[in-house]
Design a protein around this motif. Structure first.
Motif, PDB file in Angstrom:
ATOM      1  N   THR A 200     -16.089 -28.765  43.097  1.00 33.79           N
ATOM      2  CA  THR A 200     -17.275 -28.216  42.461  1.00 33.79           C
ATOM      3  C   THR A 200     -18.509 -28.660  43.222  1.00 33.79           C
ATOM      4  O   THR A 200     -18.483 -29.667  43.930  1.00 33.79           O
ATOM      5  CB  THR A 200     -17.394 -28.681  40.990  1.00 33.79           C
TER       6      THR A 200
ATOM      7  N   ASN B 212     -21.276 -28.714  41.252  1.00 37.54           N
ATOM      8  CA  ASN B 212     -22.073 -29.003  40.068  1.00 37.54           C
ATOM      9  C   ASN B 212     -22.063 -30.507  39.781  1.00 37.54           C
ATOM     10  O   ASN B 212     -21.053 -31.059  39.345  1.00 37.54           O
ATOM     11  CB  ASN B 212     -21.504 -28.219  38.872  1.00 37.54           C
TER      12      ASN B 212
ATOM     13  N   ASN C 145     -23.470 -32.128  37.447  1.00 38.93           N
ATOM     14  CA  ASN C 145     -23.274 -32.431  36.027  1.00 38.93           C
ATOM     15  C   ASN C 145     -21.786 -32.604  35.721  1.00 38.93           C
ATOM     16  O   ASN C 145     -21.383 -33.502  34.968  1.00 38.93           O
ATOM     17  CB  ASN C 145     -23.848 -31.309  35.150  1.00 38.93           C
ATOM     18  N   LYS C 146     -20.956 -31.736  36.316  1.00 37.77           N
ATOM     19  CA  LYS C 146     -19.513 -31.840  36.115  1.00 37.77           C
ATOM     20  C   LYS C 146     -18.959 -33.111  36.763  1.00 37.77           C
ATOM     21  O   LYS C 146     -18.074 -33.774  36.210  1.00 37.77           O
ATOM     22  CB  LYS C 146     -18.810 -30.603  36.691  1.00 37.77           C
TER      23      LYS C 146
END
Length: 200
Positions: free
Chosen positions: A8, A10, A12-13
């Motif tokens: 990913t 991301n 946040n993930k």
């Protein structure tokens, strides 16, 4: 030393992954941090298939690492399950979630709360250095509120409300969200399976 590459970009993930999977791995990094940028065609018709497509693409470039990937989305009953597997691409991949969320609220205008049921689904795929693989899925039930609220979440969190709090997941603390979230459930199931397979 076991290193997990999370397929990913991301952050946040990746942060949520650290909070749950730190006990399994010595290091957890994103594919970007690993210097990987594969061209991934997420053309599966289920969350599980798309998660495995991502994991396989990164595994080919980093076969000695443990690779995990997720595919998640929002399924709204009153919209026939939309946006579903197209959640990230809904209204265009570069469209802001403020616009996406406003569009969903507009489409549901006048729909009573009992018919605004929805769920977040997260499928996580793992491919181990030995080539073995598996998936785990987590679901968080809730409903679409009649307004957006909260600053803690991302994506569709501001319009997704949960019982009994009657607040959006963007209004919950990270710990509160992880305890009930689709990704939290999938990651905890992933952690348990990895511990068994890695004999941790």
């Amino acid at each position: 030393m076991m290193r997990i590459i999370f397929a990913t970009g991301n952050q946040n993930k990746v942060r949520e992954c650290h909070e749950i999977l730190d006990s399994v791995a010595d290091e957890i990094i994103s594919m970007k941090d690993a210097g990987l940028d594969p061209d991934i065609a997420e053309d599966g018709d289920t969350f599980e298939k798309n998660a495995m497509i991502k994991a396989e693409a990164v595994h080919k470039l980093a076969p000695d690492d443990l690779v995990i990937a997720d595919d998640s989305g929002l399924c709204i009953d009153a919209l026939n399950g939309e946006p579903g597997v197209y959640s990230a691409r809904y209204m265009g991949k570069d469209t802001s979630y403020d616009i996406k969320n406003a569009n969903i609220l507009e489409r549901l205008e006048g729909v009573p709360k009992e018919k605004r049921t929805a769920r977040f689904v997260c499928a996580m795929a793992a491919i181990l250095p030995d080539g073995s693989s598996f998936t785990k899925t987590g679901v968080m039930e809730g409903y679409i509120g009649d307004h957006a609220e909260g600053q803690n979440g991302f994506g569709y969190d501001p319009i997704f409300f949960v019982e009994p709090q009657n607040h959006s997941t963007a209004s919950l603390s990270p710990d509160e969200k992880n305890a009930i979230s689709h990704r939290g459930k999938a990651m905890r199931a992933m952690a348990e399976e990895l511990k068994k397979r890695l004999d941790k």
